[in-house]
Each structure stands twice: as structure tokens, then as C-alpha cells.
Design a protein around this motif. Structure first.
Motif, PDB file in Angstrom:
ATOM      1  N   VAL A  60       0.836  -1.200   0.000  1.00  0.00           N
ATOM      2  CA  VAL A  60       0.000   0.000   0.000  1.00  0.00           C
ATOM      3  C   VAL A  60       0.876   1.257   0.000  1.00  0.00           C
ATOM      4  O   VAL A  60       0.624   2.208  -0.744  1.00  0.00           O
ATOM      5  CB  VAL A  60      -0.936   0.001   1.229  1.00  0.00           C
ATOM      6  CG1 VAL A  60      -1.663   1.331   1.347  1.00  0.00           C
ATOM      7  CG2 VAL A  60      -1.938  -1.142   1.134  1.00  0.00           C
ATOM      8  N   PHE A  61       1.910   1.269   0.816  1.00  0.00           N
ATOM      9  CA  PHE A  61       2.771   2.439   0.954  1.00  0.00           C
ATOM     10  C   PHE A  61       3.465   2.774  -0.371  1.00  0.00           C
ATOM     11  O   PHE A  61       3.461   3.929  -0.816  1.00  0.00           O
ATOM     12  CB  PHE A  61       3.815   2.191   2.044  1.00  0.00           C
ATOM     13  CG  PHE A  61       4.718   3.347   2.301  1.00  0.00           C
ATOM     14  CD1 PHE A  61       4.345   4.355   3.176  1.00  0.00           C
ATOM     15  CD2 PHE A  61       5.960   3.443   1.666  1.00  0.00           C
ATOM     16  CE1 PHE A  61       5.184   5.443   3.406  1.00  0.00           C
ATOM     17  CE2 PHE A  61       6.796   4.530   1.890  1.00  0.00           C
ATOM     18  CZ  PHE A  61       6.405   5.530   2.763  1.00  0.00           C
ATOM     19  N   VAL A  62       4.053   1.784  -1.018  1.00  0.00           N
ATOM     20  CA  VAL A  62       4.803   2.018  -2.257  1.00  0.00           C
ATOM     21  C   VAL A  62       3.888   2.530  -3.369  1.00  0.00           C
ATOM     22  O   VAL A  62       4.196   3.528  -4.051  1.00  0.00           O
ATOM     23  CB  VAL A  62       5.518   0.727  -2.698  1.00  0.00           C
ATOM     24  CG1 VAL A  62       6.139   0.922  -4.087  1.00  0.00           C
ATOM     25  CG2 VAL A  62       6.577   0.342  -1.690  1.00  0.00           C
ATOM     26  N   VAL A  63       2.754   1.864  -3.554  1.00  0.00           N
ATOM     27  CA  VAL A  63       1.840   2.266  -4.626  1.00  0.00           C
ATOM     28  C   VAL A  63       1.258   3.646  -4.358  1.00  0.00           C
ATOM     29  O   VAL A  63       1.110   4.469  -5.274  1.00  0.00           O
ATOM     30  CB  VAL A  63       0.714   1.220  -4.781  1.00  0.00           C
ATOM     31  CG1 VAL A  63      -0.312   1.693  -5.811  1.00  0.00           C
ATOM     32  CG2 VAL A  63       1.297  -0.127  -5.197  1.00  0.00           C
ATOM     33  N   ALA A  64       0.951   3.933  -3.094  1.00  0.00           N
ATOM     34  CA  ALA A  64       0.372   5.230  -2.754  1.00  0.00           C
ATOM     35  C   ALA A  64       1.357   6.369  -2.992  1.00  0.00           C
ATOM     36  O   ALA A  64       0.970   7.471  -3.402  1.00  0.00           O
ATOM     37  CB  ALA A  64      -0.094   5.231  -1.300  1.00  0.00           C
ATOM     38  N   GLY A 103       1.310   7.025  -6.628  1.00  0.00           N
ATOM     39  CA  GLY A 103       0.044   7.694  -6.943  1.00  0.00           C
ATOM     40  C   GLY A 103       0.043   9.155  -6.548  1.00  0.00           C
ATOM     41  O   GLY A 103      -0.489  10.006  -7.270  1.00  0.00           O
ATOM     42  N   LEU A 104       0.648   9.466  -5.410  1.00  0.00           N
ATOM     43  CA  LEU A 104       0.711  10.856  -4.960  1.00  0.00           C
ATOM     44  C   LEU A 104       1.513  11.706  -5.942  1.00  0.00           C
ATOM     45  O   LEU A 104       1.116  12.838  -6.271  1.00  0.00           O
ATOM     46  CB  LEU A 104       1.345  10.918  -3.571  1.00  0.00           C
ATOM     47  CG  LEU A 104       1.549  12.320  -2.988  1.00  0.00           C
ATOM     48  CD1 LEU A 104       0.206  13.036  -2.838  1.00  0.00           C
ATOM     49  CD2 LEU A 104       2.278  12.243  -1.649  1.00  0.00           C
ATOM     50  N   ALA A 105       2.630  11.174  -6.430  1.00  0.00           N
ATOM     51  CA  ALA A 105       3.450  11.923  -7.385  1.00  0.00           C
ATOM     52  C   ALA A 105       2.671  12.210  -8.667  1.00  0.00           C
ATOM     53  O   ALA A 105       2.708  13.329  -9.200  1.00  0.00           O
ATOM     54  CB  ALA A 105       4.731  11.139  -7.695  1.00  0.00           C
ATOM     55  N   MET A 149      -7.803  16.624  -6.386  1.00  0.00           N
ATOM     56  CA  MET A 149      -7.457  16.967  -5.014  1.00  0.00           C
ATOM     57  C   MET A 149      -7.930  15.874  -4.057  1.00  0.00           C
ATOM     58  O   MET A 149      -7.263  15.567  -3.059  1.00  0.00           O
ATOM     59  CB  MET A 149      -8.086  18.308  -4.631  1.00  0.00           C
ATOM     60  CG  MET A 149      -7.547  19.499  -5.404  1.00  0.00           C
ATOM     61  SD  MET A 149      -5.743  19.663  -5.282  1.00  0.00           S
ATOM     62  CE  MET A 149      -5.565  20.031  -3.533  1.00  0.00           C
ATOM     63  N   GLY A 150      -9.071  15.288  -4.381  1.00  0.00           N
ATOM     64  CA  GLY A 150      -9.528  14.150  -3.587  1.00  0.00           C
ATOM     65  C   GLY A 150      -8.564  12.986  -3.688  1.00  0.00           C
ATOM     66  O   GLY A 150      -8.310  12.273  -2.699  1.00  0.00           O
ATOM     67  N   ASP A 151      -8.004  12.795  -4.870  1.00  0.00           N
ATOM     68  CA  ASP A 151      -7.003  11.743  -5.060  1.00  0.00           C
ATOM     69  C   ASP A 151      -5.736  12.019  -4.269  1.00  0.00           C
ATOM     70  O   ASP A 151      -5.110  11.102  -3.737  1.00  0.00           O
ATOM     71  CB  ASP A 151      -6.650  11.609  -6.543  1.00  0.00           C
ATOM     72  CG  ASP A 151      -7.530  10.590  -7.233  1.00  0.00           C
ATOM     73  OD1 ASP A 151      -8.115   9.754  -6.533  1.00  0.00           O
ATOM     74  OD2 ASP A 151      -7.635  10.644  -8.458  1.00  0.00           O
ATOM     75  N   ILE A 152      -5.324  13.290  -4.227  1.00  0.00           N
ATOM     76  CA  ILE A 152      -4.130  13.638  -3.456  1.00  0.00           C
ATOM     77  C   ILE A 152      -4.339  13.319  -1.981  1.00  0.00           C
ATOM     78  O   ILE A 152      -3.476  12.716  -1.329  1.00  0.00           O
ATOM     79  CB  ILE A 152      -3.792  15.130  -3.646  1.00  0.00           C
ATOM     80  CG1 ILE A 152      -3.310  15.382  -5.075  1.00  0.00           C
ATOM     81  CG2 ILE A 152      -2.736  15.581  -2.645  1.00  0.00           C
ATOM     82  CD1 ILE A 152      -3.065  16.833  -5.395  1.00  0.00           C
ATOM     83  N   SER A 204      -4.294   9.587  -1.614  1.00  0.00           N
ATOM     84  CA  SER A 204      -2.934   9.041  -1.660  1.00  0.00           C
ATOM     85  C   SER A 204      -2.204   9.251  -0.335  1.00  0.00           C
ATOM     86  O   SER A 204      -1.502   8.364   0.160  1.00  0.00           O
ATOM     87  CB  SER A 204      -2.146   9.685  -2.806  1.00  0.00           C
ATOM     88  OG  SER A 204      -2.706   9.363  -4.058  1.00  0.00           O
ATOM     89  N   ILE A 205      -2.366  10.458   0.231  1.00  0.00           N
ATOM     90  CA  ILE A 205      -1.733  10.743   1.521  1.00  0.00           C
ATOM     91  C   ILE A 205      -2.286   9.818   2.606  1.00  0.00           C
ATOM     92  O   ILE A 205      -1.538   9.278   3.441  1.00  0.00           O
ATOM     93  CB  ILE A 205      -1.943  12.212   1.912  1.00  0.00           C
ATOM     94  CG1 ILE A 205      -1.192  13.121   0.931  1.00  0.00           C
ATOM     95  CG2 ILE A 205      -1.470  12.478   3.341  1.00  0.00           C
ATOM     96  CD1 ILE A 205      -1.463  14.594   1.132  1.00  0.00           C
ATOM     97  N   ALA A 206      -3.611   9.621   2.584  1.00  0.00           N
ATOM     98  CA  ALA A 206      -4.229   8.723   3.562  1.00  0.00           C
ATOM     99  C   ALA A 206      -3.734   7.287   3.376  1.00  0.00           C
ATOM    100  O   ALA A 206      -3.483   6.570   4.363  1.00  0.00           O
ATOM    101  CB  ALA A 206      -5.752   8.775   3.432  1.00  0.00           C
TER     102      ALA A 206
END
Length: 304
Positions: free
Chosen positions: A137-141, A144-146, A172-175, A178-180
Motif C-alpha cells: 500500500v505504501f509504495v503504490v500510494a 500515486g501521490l506523485a 485533489m480528492g485523489d491527493i 494518496s496521503i491517507a
């Protein structure tokens, strides 16, 4: 006798000297930015959806769900901007600028549906937690954030379009998603505490809901031909009544033909119809300089 030529649509829509300076065609819109944003979002959405289900992470699935709807939202936004560039026709005399408001409204409704699904899934997982692969989850997120930050930067360059702003809300919801997902993956990987996954998903949903309701309200207002937010309807009427030669104002309407292009129609009762050319010039100058209204159609009436 020679028959009068039938006027063409282009001739009827033409603006002559002294007419409004607005155009009936959307300008200043960047289809290239939307197309690039759509491509980036669509490719990573597929990757994130598959990874989310494999890792059993609701935070990652919610982020993936946002990106899937983002791809649809960006595609709809791109289509709306292409439609908005079409010139007015014999059946659509104002052009197609309102297609952007329609796309924004549809995108906001889609986002509400996504938020509802995430909230439902989060509540279910509080009672029946699932094992989540925190490292994946951490790596993919992070990836995704980038991508989401790049897409948001591309869209932020066109803030004049309500349609693009609606698509930007999705991103912005995606950002936030991704942070979550990054936070959830890190907490699960380090501590093994599974409730953080649905908990952060609920938090992100609440933040997205606030922005979505704002876009929904603005696009609905535009579609219902409401008075533009930046214009005080009562003050416009009062200013018109104060113009020398104007006795009263009635049948006054102010609306946006398309986002950022206000228009006004109304009836003015004046003391002497011979003064109408001077009164009209004064009124048009006042409306443009004080209220930013360029497209003005007024009918003079005698005080008798």
C-alpha cells in the motif's frame, strides 16, 4: 423585385461596433493539459485498482476509485471543452459554453456516489477488519501521490473554467486519498493496527464531500441561470435607476450565458425617448465598469 437574402447564422451572431466584446465560443481553455492529465490518471488508475484489491486495502481501493472516476471526469471535462468551442448555430444561439457547467454538475454527482461507496465500505470494515499488506500500500500510494500532484499542477493552470475546477476537485480528492493511503500503509506496516485503513478513508471522504458540494452548488446555479455570484442584482437595479434620464427599471434579468460571461436584459422607462442614445451609452459604460457586464440588451419605454 429582388427578394431579400436570407440571413445566415454567422451574420445573425456577428457583433458590430459598440456591441458586446464577449465571444460565444469558449477561449483560453487548454485541451492539451486535460488530455495529458487524462492519460496519466487512466494508466495509473488501472494499476492502483488491481493493487488495491490484491493488498486488501480500503484506503488504496478508495484512492483507486477516485482515480477511476477522475479518468471519467477528465474525459468528460475534455469533451465538454471541445463542445464549448463550437460556434453558435441556428438552434443554439448562445453557443455551447454551458456544456462546461453541465459536465461539472455530472462530475460532482459521480463524486458523491464514490464518497457514498467508500463510507459504506469503511463502516463494514470496522465490524469485520481485513488483513492489509502495508508495504505494498505504501509504495503504490507514494507513486500515486506523485502522479496526482503532476495532474493537479496541469489543471491548476486553467482556473477560469468551472468544468476544469470540478475535475481538479476530483484530483485533489485523489491527493488526499494518496496521503491517507501512505499513512495507512506506514501505520499498518509498523504497528499492524488495521482500523487505521477505514478510519483514514472516512476522513478523506469528509474532506472531498465539502469540495464536491461546492462544485455541485456552483454548477447547479449556472445551469438554473442564477445571477452570477460576483454581481449584486439589487445594486444593479439601483444603479440603473440612478442613471440620468431613467425613471424606473423593470423586467430585469442577469445571468451567465457561460461561466464568466454575464448578460443582462431589462426594460427602462425614460423621460424622453429622444434621449435614448445618450442614456443607453451611459448605462452600458456603467454596467461594464462597475459590474463587469458586457452583454446588455435593454428596451426603452416612454413614461406615458
Amino acid at each position: 423585385m429582388h427578394a431579400k437574402p436570407t440571413p445566415s447564422s454567422a451574420h445573425l451572431h456577428a457583433h458590430h461596433k459598440g456591441d458586446a466584446k464577449h465571444t460565444h465560443v469558449a477561449v483560453g481553455r487548454s485541451q492539451g493539459a486535460l488530455a495529458l492529465a487524462l492519460s496519466l490518471t487512466l494508466v495509473f488508475a488501472v494499476i492502483e485498482v488491481l493493487t488495491g484489491f490484491v493488498s486488501h486495502s480500503l484506503a488504496l481501493i478508495s484512492d483507486a476509485g477516485h482515480m477511476v472516476t477522475d479518468a471519467a471526469a477528465l474525459g468528460l471535462a475534455l469533451l465538454a471543452q471541445l463542445i464549448a468551442k463550437r460556434p453558435p448555430s441556428a438552434r443554439h444561439s448562445f453557443g455551447f459554453g454551458r456544456a462546461e457547467a453541465l459536465a461539472a454538475f455530472v462530475n460532482a454527482l459521480a463524486m458523491l456516489a464514490v464518497v457514498g461507496w467508500i463510507v459504506f465500505e469503511a463502516v463494514q470494515r470496522f465490524s469485520a477488519p481485513q488483513q492489509v499488506q502495508g508495504g505494498t500500500v505504501f509504495v503504490v500510494a507514494v507513486i500515486g501521490l506523485a502522479i496526482n500532484l503532476l495532474v493537479a499542477w496541469l489543471l491548476s493552470r486553467d482556473q477560469e473554467s468551472m468544468n476544469t475546477r470540478a475535475a481538479l476537485v476530483h484530483v485533489m480528492g485523489d491527493i488526499l486519498g494518496s496521503i491517507a493511503a501512505i499513512a495507512a500503509g506506514a501505520v499498518i506496516y509498523l504497528t499492524g493496527w488495521m482500523p487505521i485503513d477505514p478510519l483514514l478513508s472516512l476522513f478523506v471522504s469528509v474532506l472531498i464531500l465539502k469540495s464536491t458540494i461546492g462544485i455541485l452548488r456552483d454548477s447547479y446555479h449556472a445551469l438554473m441561470e442564477g445571477v452570477p455570484h460576483q454581481i449584486d442584482y439589487l445594486q444593479v437595479g439601483a444603479d440603473l435607476a440612478c442613471v440620468p434620464g431613467v425613471l424606473s427599471v423593470h423586467d430585469l434579468h442577469v445571468w451567465d450565458m457561460s461561466p464568466g460571461q454575464p448578460a443582462l436584459i431589462g426594460h427602462l422607462r425614460i423621460g424622453n425617448l429622444r434621449d435614448w442614445p445618450h442614456v443607453l451609452a451611459t448605462v452600458k459604460e456603467m454596467l461594464l465598469t462597475k459590474h463587469g457586464i458586457d452583454h446588455v440588451t435593454l428596451q426603452p419605454e416612454s413614461h406615458d
